[in-house]
Every structure is written in structure tokens, then in C-alpha cells.
Design a protein around this motif. Structure first.
Motif, short mmCIF file in Angstrom:
data_model
loop_
_atom_site.label_atom_id
_atom_site.label_comp_id
_atom_site.label_asym_id
_atom_site.label_seq_id
_atom_site.Cartn_x
_atom_site.Cartn_y
_atom_site.Cartn_z
N UNK A 136 -37.98 -7.66 -10.97
CA UNK A 136 -39.00 -6.66 -11.33
C UNK A 136 -40.36 -7.06 -10.78
N UNK A 137 -40.68 -8.33 -10.86
CA UNK A 137 -41.97 -8.81 -10.34
C UNK A 137 -41.98 -8.73 -8.82
N UNK A 138 -40.84 -9.03 -8.18
CA UNK A 138 -40.77 -8.92 -6.73
C UNK A 138 -40.95 -7.47 -6.29
N UNK A 139 -40.36 -6.55 -7.03
CA UNK A 139 -40.51 -5.13 -6.71
C UNK A 139 -41.97 -4.71 -6.76
N UNK A 140 -42.71 -5.19 -7.78
CA UNK A 140 -44.13 -4.83 -7.93
C UNK A 140 -44.95 -5.35 -6.76
N UNK A 141 -44.63 -6.59 -6.34
CA UNK A 141 -45.38 -7.17 -5.21
C UNK A 141 -45.11 -6.38 -3.93
N UNK A 142 -43.85 -6.05 -3.69
CA UNK A 142 -43.50 -5.29 -2.48
C UNK A 142 -44.08 -3.88 -2.53
N UNK A 178 -46.95 -3.05 -3.87
CA UNK A 178 -48.36 -3.16 -3.51
C UNK A 178 -48.52 -3.31 -1.99
N UNK A 179 -47.51 -3.90 -1.35
CA UNK A 179 -47.57 -4.11 0.10
C UNK A 179 -46.97 -2.93 0.87
N UNK A 180 -46.55 -1.91 0.13
CA UNK A 180 -45.99 -0.73 0.78
C UNK A 180 -44.58 -0.90 1.29
N UNK A 181 -43.82 -1.84 0.69
CA UNK A 181 -42.45 -2.08 1.14
C UNK A 181 -41.41 -1.73 0.07
N UNK A 182 -41.82 -0.94 -0.91
CA UNK A 182 -40.91 -0.59 -2.01
C UNK A 182 -39.67 0.16 -1.51
N UNK A 183 -39.80 0.93 -0.43
CA UNK A 183 -38.67 1.70 0.08
C UNK A 183 -37.54 0.79 0.59
N UNK A 184 -37.91 -0.43 1.00
CA UNK A 184 -36.91 -1.37 1.53
C UNK A 184 -36.38 -2.32 0.47
N UNK A 218 -34.06 -2.24 -1.89
CA UNK A 218 -32.61 -2.43 -2.04
C UNK A 218 -32.05 -3.33 -0.94
N UNK A 219 -32.55 -3.13 0.26
CA UNK A 219 -32.11 -3.94 1.38
C UNK A 219 -32.57 -5.39 1.21
N UNK A 220 -33.83 -5.55 0.78
CA UNK A 220 -34.37 -6.89 0.57
C UNK A 220 -33.65 -7.58 -0.59
N UNK A 221 -33.30 -6.82 -1.63
CA UNK A 221 -32.62 -7.38 -2.78
C UNK A 221 -31.28 -8.02 -2.39
N UNK A 222 -30.56 -7.38 -1.48
CA UNK A 222 -29.28 -7.94 -1.03
C UNK A 222 -29.48 -9.28 -0.32
N UNK A 223 -30.60 -9.40 0.39
CA UNK A 223 -30.89 -10.63 1.11
C UNK A 223 -31.42 -11.72 0.19
N UNK A 224 -32.23 -11.30 -0.80
CA UNK A 224 -32.92 -12.29 -1.61
C UNK A 224 -32.06 -12.90 -2.72
N UNK A 225 -31.02 -12.21 -3.17
CA UNK A 225 -30.22 -12.74 -4.27
C UNK A 225 -29.54 -14.07 -3.93
N UNK A 226 -28.88 -14.19 -2.76
CA UNK A 226 -28.32 -15.51 -2.41
C UNK A 226 -29.40 -16.57 -2.27
N UNK A 227 -30.57 -16.18 -1.71
CA UNK A 227 -31.69 -17.11 -1.53
C UNK A 227 -32.20 -17.58 -2.88
N UNK A 228 -32.35 -16.65 -3.83
CA UNK A 228 -32.82 -17.01 -5.17
C UNK A 228 -31.85 -17.97 -5.85
N UNK A 229 -30.57 -17.67 -5.75
CA UNK A 229 -29.56 -18.53 -6.39
C UNK A 229 -29.60 -19.94 -5.81
N UNK A 230 -29.69 -20.04 -4.48
CA UNK A 230 -29.72 -21.34 -3.82
C UNK A 230 -30.93 -22.15 -4.27
N UNK A 231 -32.11 -21.51 -4.29
CA UNK A 231 -33.34 -22.20 -4.64
C UNK A 231 -33.38 -22.57 -6.12
#
Length: 378
Positions: free
Chosen positions: A270-276, A278-284, A286-299
Motif C-alpha cells: 500500500x505504501x509502495x502504491x502511494x509512492x508510485x 505520486x510519481x505518476x506510475x500508478x498505472x504500472x 500491477x506489473x511492478x507488483x509482480x516484479x517486486x514480490x520476489x525481491x521483497x521476499x528475498x530482502x
């Protein structure tokens, strides 16, 4: 246990101590007993381990004899190269860890740290030195340290090396434990990065040479490069940026160091969505979420394991400096004519890739994971 099966006279799976000594020698028997296991599990004496110990220790004696016979050919002066510093640091780490293992009566762990890992560090050092050769003082220090660390397990072997090869006075038993400087964990991390990067580059080179269709489907580099004299362009991005940087910054604020737990994924997303947004990337998103979930889990797993430093935007060492200090090693390991190290964040450096610059978009480098492009050397 004997060869991973219950030792039993009725089944014939049985050896007395005297039989083991006659079959393998006292030294190999002690080695295999130390390697039989730590903790409360049944010890497992393995014949292959005893036989391998004979070969390995004999090979070590031969290596020491050859090096001491050609001692004058070793590089003199104080340890100064990157490889020297890494090897010296690896010895310091081995001394500390082996001492702790012996104190805890964890003999298998002591053998791992004081023999296997130390041998691996020596082999890596020998390979890293290349044409410059190994440092005389470091090689003799290694022989001294190796002998003292293995002495509780293989006293006969250690005594022979101490008196006959190293020409030391007295007995190795009374020589005392070797001294060590405080280990540099950042340097160890930097060397692991170097070795991992060389493995990664080798895989990228193979993909480019073979033009792998399978790799192409995954979006990796597959530009076919003719075999022959090759030049490697290695690009490094020393800091996470974009959505990865946002993820790390959010994880830093959502991590409880006392409980070593993170806030729920829904709250982080939810916080990541708010940041994106503000940067005008909210439309992307869902695509970013697919990429970030494995990254979040690893970190998250990494932070729980080693602490908050896993969430930093940069590694604790300069990647460019590490790779530039070892260009000769990279060339030899990959069979390249030339190696150039560049920053992916510098437009001038990126322009040097010419028509191959698109590969940096397909497979962008990130901290800890450089990208290599291989072209025909002119």
C-alpha cells in the motif's frame, strides 16, 4: 554408524580401532573420526573419507615440498595485492572459527574451518595471483597456520611438517595457537562478490556464444559472438534505484529489529502504491507488483538472517574498485583479450557499448549483480 549403516557384528558391518588403523593408518582414521559428525546424532565413520584423507594429506605434503624447493621464485615483500589481503583475511577467519570449534568440541566443524575452508582459500589465492606469483611470507604463514590448526586431529602429520619441512624447533604440540588479526568481514563479502560475479559473467558469455533460445525467452543476453579474441564490457550499478529503492526504503521503516519481523505485505504494498502514485506510475503498479514480490521476499529473508545492512541501497564496498583491482583475474578466468569496467549510471560509459547498449536494458545491472557484454576485440 559405519558407511551410513548401523555398525553391527552380526551383519559384518564392523571395524575395530586396530583394524581401522591397519587399513587406513592412524592419521586417516583420526581424520575420518573427526569428520564423523558433531552434536547428538550417531557418528558415521566413512571409508571414502579415510581414503580421501590419505590422498589429500599426501597431496598437501607434495605441494609443500615443491613450494619450499622453489622458495626463491616466490614474490617477496610485504603482502600488497588484493589477492594477498583476501588470503590473509581468510587465514584470520579460519584461525578464529577453528579455535571456537575446538573449544566447543565440534571436531567436524573444526576440520571444515581449519582444513577444508583453508585449503579452498589457498587454492583460490594461487589461482588469483596469476603471473605475479604468490607472496613468500604469506605462503610460509599458511603452512605454519595449517599445521597448527590440523595438529589436534592429525598430530603425526603436523609433527612431520613442523620438523622436517618447516625446520621448526621443538614440537608442534607445544607451539601454541597461531595469532590472528581481527577478520575484515567487508573484505570477505567483497571477495565473495568477485567470485560470484566471475561465475555470472561466465554464464553470460556462454549464453552469448551459444545464442541460447531458452535464454532469449527469459529476456537475457543472447547476442551471438564469434569465438576468438573477445573483449568484455562489464557494467556495474552500485545503487538500487526505481521501485527497488522504494521497496528497500519501505522495508527499512517497516522492520522491527527487536522481533526481527516486518509489517504485513499488504501494508508494504500500500505504501509502495502511494509512492508510485505520486510519481505518476500508478498505472504500472500491477506489473511492478509482480516484479517486486520476489525481491521483497528475498530482502526480507536476508534482513532477518544478517540484519538491517541487507536493506541498504548500496553494498558495503565499492564494486567498481573490486572489479578494477581484479581485471587480470577476470581476463584469465573468462579467456578474454581485454576487460573494461564501467558504471551503468554514467551515460558516457553506456555509450561505449555502442549497438549493444540495449542489452543493459534487457538485463540491467544491480548492486551485487553486474552485467557483462562481450564483443569481438578489434
Amino acid at each position: 554408524m559405519l558407511n551410513s549403516e548401523k555398525m553391527s557384528k552380526s551383519t559384518g558391518n564392523f571395524r575395530t580401532l586396530r583394524q581401522a588403523i591397519e587399513e587406513f593408518s592412524a592419521t586417516a582414521t583420526r581424520f575420518s573420526l573427526a569428520d564423523a559428525g558433531d552434536g547428538v546424532d550417531d557418528a558415521n565413520f566413512v571409508f571414502e573419507t579415510a581414503n580421501a584423507a590419505i590422498l589429500r594429506l599426501t597431496k598437501e605434503l607434495t605441494w609443500m615440498e615443491e613450494v619450499l624447493a622453489a622458495e626463491s621464485s616466490l614474490r617477496t615483500g610485504p603482502p600488497s595485492t588484493y589477492a594477498d589481503k583476501v588470503f590473509e583475511n581468510d587465514m584470520n577467519i579460519a584461525i578464529r572459527l577453528t579455535e571456537k570449534a575446538y573449544k566447543d568440541c565440534m571436531f567436524r566443524e573444526a576440520l571444515k574451518n581449519g582444513f577444508y575452508d583453508l585449503q579452498a582459500a589457498r587454492d583460490e589465492y594461487r589461482l588469483s595471483c596469476g603471473h605475479g606469483g604468490m607472496n613468500h611470507d604469506l605462503v610460509l604463514t599458511f603452512m605454519d597456520v595449517q599445521t597448527r590448526l590440523i595438529e589436534p586431529v592429525c598430530p603425526q602429520f603436523a609433527e612431520y611438517v613442523w620438523r622436517k619441512l618447516l625446520k621448526k624447533e621443538g614440537s608442534v604440540v607445544s607451539a601454541g595457537w597461531p595469532t590472528s588479526a581481527e577478520p575484515d568481514l567487508v573484505l570477505k563479502s567483497a571477495n565473495k562478490y568477485l567470485q560470484d560475479s566471475i561465475v555470472l559473467m561466465r554464464k553470460l558469455l556462454q549464453k552469448q556464444l551459444l545464442g541460447s533460445k531458452k535464454a532469449g525467452k527469459k529476456g537475457a543476453q543472447v547476442t551471438a559472438v564469434p569465438e576468438g579474441k573477445l573483449r568484455g564490457l562489464v557494467y556495474v550499478n552500485e545503487q538500487f534505484d526505481g521501485w527497488r529503492a522504494h521497496c528497500l526504503e519501505i522495508l527499512q521503516s517497516k522492520f522491527d529489529q527487536q522481533t526481527r519481523r516486518f509489517a504485513p505485505d499488504a501494508e508494504i504494498l500500500a505504501e509502495l502504491r502511494e509512492i508510485l502514485k505520486k510519481e505518476g506510475q500508478a498505472d504500472n503498479f500491477k506489473q511492478i507488483q509482480k516484479l517486486c514480490m520476489p525481491f521483497l521476499k528475498f530482502k526480507k529473508d536476508e534482513a532477518i538472517s544478517i540484519g538491517t545492512q541487507a536493506l541498504n541501497l548500496r553494498l558495503p564496498f565499492a564494486e567498481l574498485d573490486v572489479l578494477r583491482s581484479n581485471m587480470d583475474l577476470i581476463k584469465r578466468q573468462l579467456g578474454l583479450e581485454e576487460v573494461e569496467i564501467y558504471s551503468a549510471s554514467n551515460p558516457d560509459d553506456v555509450s561505449k557499448a555502442g549497438p549493444h547498449a540495449s542489452l543493459l536494458t534487457q538485463n540491467p545491472p544491480s548492486p551485487g549483480s553486474p552485467t557483462a557484454i562481450f564483443v569481438t576485440s578489434t
